[in-house]
Scaffold this motif. Structure first.
Motif, PDB file in Angstrom:
ATOM      1  N   GLU A   4       4.525  -6.541  -3.644  1.00  0.00           N
ATOM      2  CA  GLU A   4       4.512  -7.968  -3.306  1.00  0.00           C
ATOM      3  C   GLU A   4       5.255  -8.266  -2.010  1.00  0.00           C
ATOM      4  O   GLU A   4       5.278  -9.409  -1.552  1.00  0.00           O
ATOM      5  CB  GLU A   4       5.145  -8.779  -4.448  1.00  0.00           C
ATOM      6  CG  GLU A   4       4.336  -8.791  -5.720  1.00  0.00           C
ATOM      7  CD  GLU A   4       5.083  -9.435  -6.888  1.00  0.00           C
ATOM      8  OE1 GLU A   4       6.204  -9.982  -6.689  1.00  0.00           O
ATOM      9  OE2 GLU A   4       4.554  -9.382  -8.014  1.00  0.00           O
ATOM     10  N   GLY A   5       5.914  -7.237  -1.434  1.00  0.00           N
ATOM     11  CA  GLY A   5       6.615  -7.428  -0.174  1.00  0.00           C
ATOM     12  C   GLY A   5       8.039  -7.933  -0.304  1.00  0.00           C
ATOM     13  O   GLY A   5       8.626  -8.386   0.686  1.00  0.00           O
ATOM     14  N   LYS A   6       8.603  -7.865  -1.491  1.00  0.00           N
ATOM     15  CA  LYS A   6       9.991  -8.300  -1.683  1.00  0.00           C
ATOM     16  C   LYS A   6      10.921  -7.383  -0.898  1.00  0.00           C
ATOM     17  O   LYS A   6      10.651  -6.192  -0.729  1.00  0.00           O
ATOM     18  CB  LYS A   6      10.386  -8.268  -3.161  1.00  0.00           C
ATOM     19  CG  LYS A   6       9.519  -9.106  -4.073  1.00  0.00           C
ATOM     20  CD  LYS A   6       9.799 -10.568  -3.922  1.00  0.00           C
ATOM     21  CE  LYS A   6       9.059 -11.362  -4.993  1.00  0.00           C
ATOM     22  NZ  LYS A   6       8.748 -12.692  -4.585  1.00  0.00           N
ATOM     23  N   ASN A   7      12.054  -7.937  -0.427  1.00  0.00           N
ATOM     24  CA  ASN A   7      13.024  -7.109   0.279  1.00  0.00           C
ATOM     25  C   ASN A   7      14.023  -6.493  -0.718  1.00  0.00           C
ATOM     26  O   ASN A   7      13.997  -6.806  -1.915  1.00  0.00           O
ATOM     27  CB  ASN A   7      13.723  -7.891   1.399  1.00  0.00           C
ATOM     28  CG  ASN A   7      14.622  -8.996   0.880  1.00  0.00           C
ATOM     29  OD1 ASN A   7      15.299  -8.872  -0.142  1.00  0.00           O
ATOM     30  ND2 ASN A   7      14.657 -10.099   1.608  1.00  0.00           N
ATOM     31  N   LEU A   8      14.892  -5.647  -0.221  1.00  0.00           N
ATOM     32  CA  LEU A   8      15.809  -4.898  -1.072  1.00  0.00           C
ATOM     33  C   LEU A   8      16.712  -5.819  -1.889  1.00  0.00           C
ATOM     34  O   LEU A   8      16.903  -5.596  -3.087  1.00  0.00           O
ATOM     35  CB  LEU A   8      16.652  -3.945  -0.214  1.00  0.00           C
ATOM     36  CG  LEU A   8      17.537  -2.952  -0.967  1.00  0.00           C
ATOM     37  CD1 LEU A   8      16.693  -1.988  -1.788  1.00  0.00           C
ATOM     38  CD2 LEU A   8      18.410  -2.181   0.023  1.00  0.00           C
ATOM     39  N   ASP A   9      17.250  -6.858  -1.273  1.00  0.00           N
ATOM     40  CA  ASP A   9      18.123  -7.785  -1.994  1.00  0.00           C
ATOM     41  C   ASP A   9      17.374  -8.496  -3.121  1.00  0.00           C
ATOM     42  O   ASP A   9      17.900  -8.663  -4.220  1.00  0.00           O
ATOM     43  CB  ASP A   9      18.732  -8.816  -1.046  1.00  0.00           C
ATOM     44  CG  ASP A   9      19.751  -8.208  -0.095  1.00  0.00           C
ATOM     45  OD1 ASP A   9      20.405  -7.210  -0.466  1.00  0.00           O
ATOM     46  OD2 ASP A   9      19.892  -8.736   1.026  1.00  0.00           O
ATOM     47  N   MET A  56      10.031  -8.359   9.539  1.00  0.00           N
ATOM     48  CA  MET A  56       9.421  -7.057   9.375  1.00  0.00           C
ATOM     49  C   MET A  56       9.655  -6.562   7.952  1.00  0.00           C
ATOM     50  O   MET A  56      10.758  -6.646   7.422  1.00  0.00           O
ATOM     51  CB  MET A  56      10.031  -6.080  10.374  1.00  0.00           C
ATOM     52  CG  MET A  56       9.412  -4.719  10.336  1.00  0.00           C
ATOM     53  SD  MET A  56       9.905  -3.818  11.816  1.00  0.00           S
ATOM     54  CE  MET A  56      10.300  -2.275  11.105  1.00  0.00           C
ATOM     55  N   LYS A  57       8.607  -6.067   7.333  1.00  0.00           N
ATOM     56  CA  LYS A  57       8.672  -5.582   5.961  1.00  0.00           C
ATOM     57  C   LYS A  57       9.506  -4.300   5.889  1.00  0.00           C
ATOM     58  O   LYS A  57       9.345  -3.387   6.694  1.00  0.00           O
ATOM     59  CB  LYS A  57       7.255  -5.317   5.447  1.00  0.00           C
ATOM     60  CG  LYS A  57       7.190  -4.943   4.003  1.00  0.00           C
ATOM     61  CD  LYS A  57       5.747  -4.814   3.553  1.00  0.00           C
ATOM     62  CE  LYS A  57       5.696  -4.288   2.143  1.00  0.00           C
ATOM     63  NZ  LYS A  57       4.331  -4.108   1.668  1.00  0.00           N
ATOM     64  N   GLN A  58      10.421  -4.274   4.916  1.00  0.00           N
ATOM     65  CA  GLN A  58      11.269  -3.099   4.732  1.00  0.00           C
ATOM     66  C   GLN A  58      10.492  -1.964   4.060  1.00  0.00           C
ATOM     67  O   GLN A  58       9.681  -2.205   3.158  1.00  0.00           O
ATOM     68  CB  GLN A  58      12.477  -3.443   3.847  1.00  0.00           C
ATOM     69  CG  GLN A  58      13.446  -4.402   4.453  1.00  0.00           C
ATOM     70  CD  GLN A  58      14.576  -4.760   3.481  1.00  0.00           C
ATOM     71  OE1 GLN A  58      14.446  -4.692   2.277  1.00  0.00           O
ATOM     72  NE2 GLN A  58      15.706  -5.166   4.049  1.00  0.00           N
ATOM     73  N   LYS A  59      10.750  -0.741   4.519  1.00  0.00           N
ATOM     74  CA  LYS A  59      10.255   0.443   3.805  1.00  0.00           C
ATOM     75  C   LYS A  59      11.253   0.705   2.684  1.00  0.00           C
ATOM     76  O   LYS A  59      12.429   0.939   2.945  1.00  0.00           O
ATOM     77  CB  LYS A  59      10.211   1.661   4.733  1.00  0.00           C
ATOM     78  CG  LYS A  59       9.089   1.661   5.713  1.00  0.00           C
ATOM     79  CD  LYS A  59       9.074   2.863   6.661  1.00  0.00           C
ATOM     80  CE  LYS A  59       9.706   4.128   6.199  1.00  0.00           C
ATOM     81  NZ  LYS A  59       9.647   5.232   7.175  1.00  0.00           N
ATOM     82  N   ILE A  60      10.795   0.641   1.445  1.00  0.00           N
ATOM     83  CA  ILE A  60      11.696   0.779   0.302  1.00  0.00           C
ATOM     84  C   ILE A  60      11.268   1.966  -0.542  1.00  0.00           C
ATOM     85  O   ILE A  60      10.075   2.131  -0.857  1.00  0.00           O
ATOM     86  CB  ILE A  60      11.718  -0.511  -0.542  1.00  0.00           C
ATOM     87  CG1 ILE A  60      12.237  -1.663   0.320  1.00  0.00           C
ATOM     88  CG2 ILE A  60      12.573  -0.318  -1.798  1.00  0.00           C
ATOM     89  CD1 ILE A  60      12.193  -3.019  -0.337  1.00  0.00           C
TER      90      ILE A  60
END
Length: 181
Positions: free
Chosen positions: A143-148, A1-5
């Motif tokens: 691009e959908g990158k996560n927080l890390d 699941m894509k993170q809301k950032i």
């Protein structure tokens, strides 16, 4: 699941209130004093950078204040409660304690949530240099990158930053106490 950032910056990024609202960026305001009058970055009416520097020529004393840990904690916690992961991009840690206060607040919020919901990035620069990292962060989020991943990439970019500034004269630095007589 894509993170809301959510991107969080301090007002040393030189973004206006309108730019932050348009780009959906949260800005934690720094404070400053001009001749013993307290101001925040988004005082109304907000003045232009040129008008600000003209005002500096007219005053006798000035000082700057960093964002405190509590203000960062409130901001980070509210966003985390709203389901966001947070990347804070801050003013060069060697120029202000604002960044170290954000790190303490991020640690506290991450402990409270039991996971890493806040990451901090020392821009190693200020003003327009921070804005470049903000642009990069927005692209990475798109691009959908996560927080890390975002933290890793932004810290890599920041590690390659070299900043130079030139003072028209030394009066401002003297008035603010950063340069002795």
């Amino acid at each position: 699941m894509k993170q809301k950032i959510k991107i969080v910056v301090d007002s040393c990024s030189s973004l206006t209130k309108e730019e932050c609202e348009k780009r959906n960026i949260v800005c934690v305001e720094t404070t400053y004093m001009l001749d013993d009058v307290l101001h925040t970055a988004f005082d109304e009416p907000e003045i232009s950078i040129l008008d600000f520097y003209k005002k500096l020529d007219e005053i006798k004393t000035c000082s700057t204040g960093c964002v405190n840990v509590n203000s960062f904690e409130e901001c980070f916690e509210k966003l985390a409660n709203d389901g966001y992961h947070v990347v804070y991009i801050g003013l060069n840690a060697q120029l202000s304690s604002t960044y170290s206060n954000a790190v303490v607040a991020a640690t506290n919020v991450n402990e409270k949530f039991g996971k890493n919901v806040v990451k901090t990035v020392d821009s190693r620069t200020g003003s327009l240099g921070i804005q470049i990292l903000i642009d990069d962060a927005e692209q990475l989020i798109a691009e959908g990158k996560n927080l890390d991943e975002i933290e890793f990439i932004l810290k890599d970019y920041a590690s390659k930053v070299e900043s130079t500034f030139i003072c028209r004269d030394l009066n401002f630095l003297h008035k603010c106490g950063r340069l002795s007589s």
